[in-house]
Design a protein around this motif. Structure first.
Motif, PDB file in Angstrom:
ATOM      1  N   ARG A 122      20.451  28.891  18.207  1.00  0.00           N
ATOM      2  CA  ARG A 122      21.140  29.448  19.376  1.00  0.00           C
ATOM      3  C   ARG A 122      22.239  28.529  19.898  1.00  0.00           C
ATOM      4  O   ARG A 122      23.182  28.991  20.523  1.00  0.00           O
ATOM      5  CB  ARG A 122      20.138  29.740  20.495  1.00  0.00           C
ATOM      6  N   LYS A 150      20.759  32.977  12.984  1.00  0.00           N
ATOM      7  CA  LYS A 150      21.143  32.580  14.336  1.00  0.00           C
ATOM      8  C   LYS A 150      21.021  33.758  15.284  1.00  0.00           C
ATOM      9  O   LYS A 150      20.967  34.916  14.868  1.00  0.00           O
ATOM     10  CB  LYS A 150      22.579  32.043  14.345  1.00  0.00           C
ATOM     11  N   THR A 151      20.979  33.461  16.579  1.00  0.00           N
ATOM     12  CA  THR A 151      20.882  34.524  17.584  1.00  0.00           C
ATOM     13  C   THR A 151      22.228  35.230  17.723  1.00  0.00           C
ATOM     14  O   THR A 151      23.265  34.718  17.307  1.00  0.00           O
ATOM     15  CB  THR A 151      20.478  33.945  18.948  1.00  0.00           C
ATOM     16  N   SER A 152      22.200  36.395  18.338  1.00  0.00           N
ATOM     17  CA  SER A 152      23.427  37.177  18.492  1.00  0.00           C
ATOM     18  C   SER A 152      24.412  36.530  19.457  1.00  0.00           C
ATOM     19  O   SER A 152      25.592  36.886  19.459  1.00  0.00           O
ATOM     20  CB  SER A 152      23.078  38.588  18.992  1.00  0.00           C
ATOM     21  N   ASP A 153      23.922  35.587  20.276  1.00  0.00           N
ATOM     22  CA  ASP A 153      24.810  34.888  21.210  1.00  0.00           C
ATOM     23  C   ASP A 153      24.925  33.405  20.869  1.00  0.00           C
ATOM     24  O   ASP A 153      25.205  32.580  21.750  1.00  0.00           O
ATOM     25  CB  ASP A 153      24.320  35.048  22.654  1.00  0.00           C
ATOM     26  N   CYS A 154      24.708  33.069  19.613  1.00  0.00           N
ATOM     27  CA  CYS A 154      24.775  31.666  19.183  1.00  0.00           C
ATOM     28  C   CYS A 154      26.093  31.036  19.636  1.00  0.00           C
ATOM     29  O   CYS A 154      27.162  31.621  19.470  1.00  0.00           O
ATOM     30  CB  CYS A 154      24.648  31.589  17.666  1.00  0.00           C
ATOM     31  N   GLU A 192      29.124  33.736  19.727  1.00  0.00           N
ATOM     32  CA  GLU A 192      29.077  34.949  18.916  1.00  0.00           C
ATOM     33  C   GLU A 192      29.163  36.186  19.810  1.00  0.00           C
ATOM     34  O   GLU A 192      28.557  36.256  20.878  1.00  0.00           O
ATOM     35  CB  GLU A 192      27.776  35.000  18.109  1.00  0.00           C
ATOM     36  N   GLY A 193      29.940  37.156  19.348  1.00  0.00           N
ATOM     37  CA  GLY A 193      30.068  38.407  20.089  1.00  0.00           C
ATOM     38  C   GLY A 193      31.061  38.361  21.226  1.00  0.00           C
ATOM     39  O   GLY A 193      31.229  39.357  21.939  1.00  0.00           O
TER      40      GLY A 193
END
Length: 207
Positions: A68, A175-179, A196-197
């Motif tokens: 993360r 990894k997480t979607s908000d890494c 990310e995102g």
């Protein structure tokens, strides 16, 4: 004739030898980065890859969750040895409570070398001031001056980040979607470089 006090000597020393020195180093750093651009890219990406690969290994044996947070952090103690070492760490959702070690190191000598050379010159120039200016004073000056070089390094890392975001190791990383990727000083203030995102133009608003 009255000799200047230590404070007066330090003020004169700073004005004559220190305060404008950074301006002379900027073109040297620019030249270093232009001449050795590929080396700069390769060494940074290699260190990021090494840290992420170790994180992936730890994930496969169940010791680390999805990454993360990634930190690129200056180790100030390395400056005392004329090295500019950055530590790269991958943390899962536990953040700093994640004690599984996936550390790698990146040497930013191409950017900091002019600082180290200038500090060596200051050690010689201080001798004309006798005991009023010591080697320890030069070390303190280096730590203060290093902030400028560190800030420039963060801008360079930011500029090189698109190469990493296209790297196979990053794309394959669990990894997480908000890494998020941060840069700063070890266990100190850090700046958000990527999440990310989130569009790059919006990242600074999240920091």
């Amino acid at each position: 004739m009255r000799l200047p006090t230590r404070d007066e000597a330090m003020q004169e020393f700073l004005e004559q030898h220190v305060l404008s020195g950074w301006l002379d180093d900027v073109p040297l750093i620019e030249n270093n980065c232009i001449q050795h651009e590929q080396q700069l890219i390769d060494t940074l990406l290699s260190a990021l890859e090494q840290s992420c690969n170790e994180a992936s290994r730890l994930q496969t044996i169940g010791e680390k969750g999805p990454v993360r947070h990634i930190y690129i952090s200056l180790l100030r103690t390395s400056l005392l040895h004329n090295r500019a070492q950055y530590r790269i760490d991958c943390h899962d959702q536990r953040w700093f409570l994640d004690d599984t070690d996936s550390t790698a190191y990146w040497d930013a000598g191409l950017i900091f070398d002019p600082l180290f050379q200038r500090m060596q010159q200051l050690k010689e120039q201080r001798k004309s001031y006798g005991r009023r200016i010591t080697v320890m004073d030069i070390e303190k000056i280096m730590q203060l001056e290093a902030i400028k070089y560190h800030t420039l390094t963060m801008h360079i890392v930011q500029a090189l980040l698109p190469y990493w975001l296209e790297h196979p190791t990053w794309l394959a990383l669990n990894k997480t979607s908000d890494c998020s990727i941060y840069a700063g000083e070890f266990h100190d203030e850090c700046e958000l470089l990527h999440q990310e995102g989130v569009e790059q133009s919006e990242v600074s608003q999240l920091d």
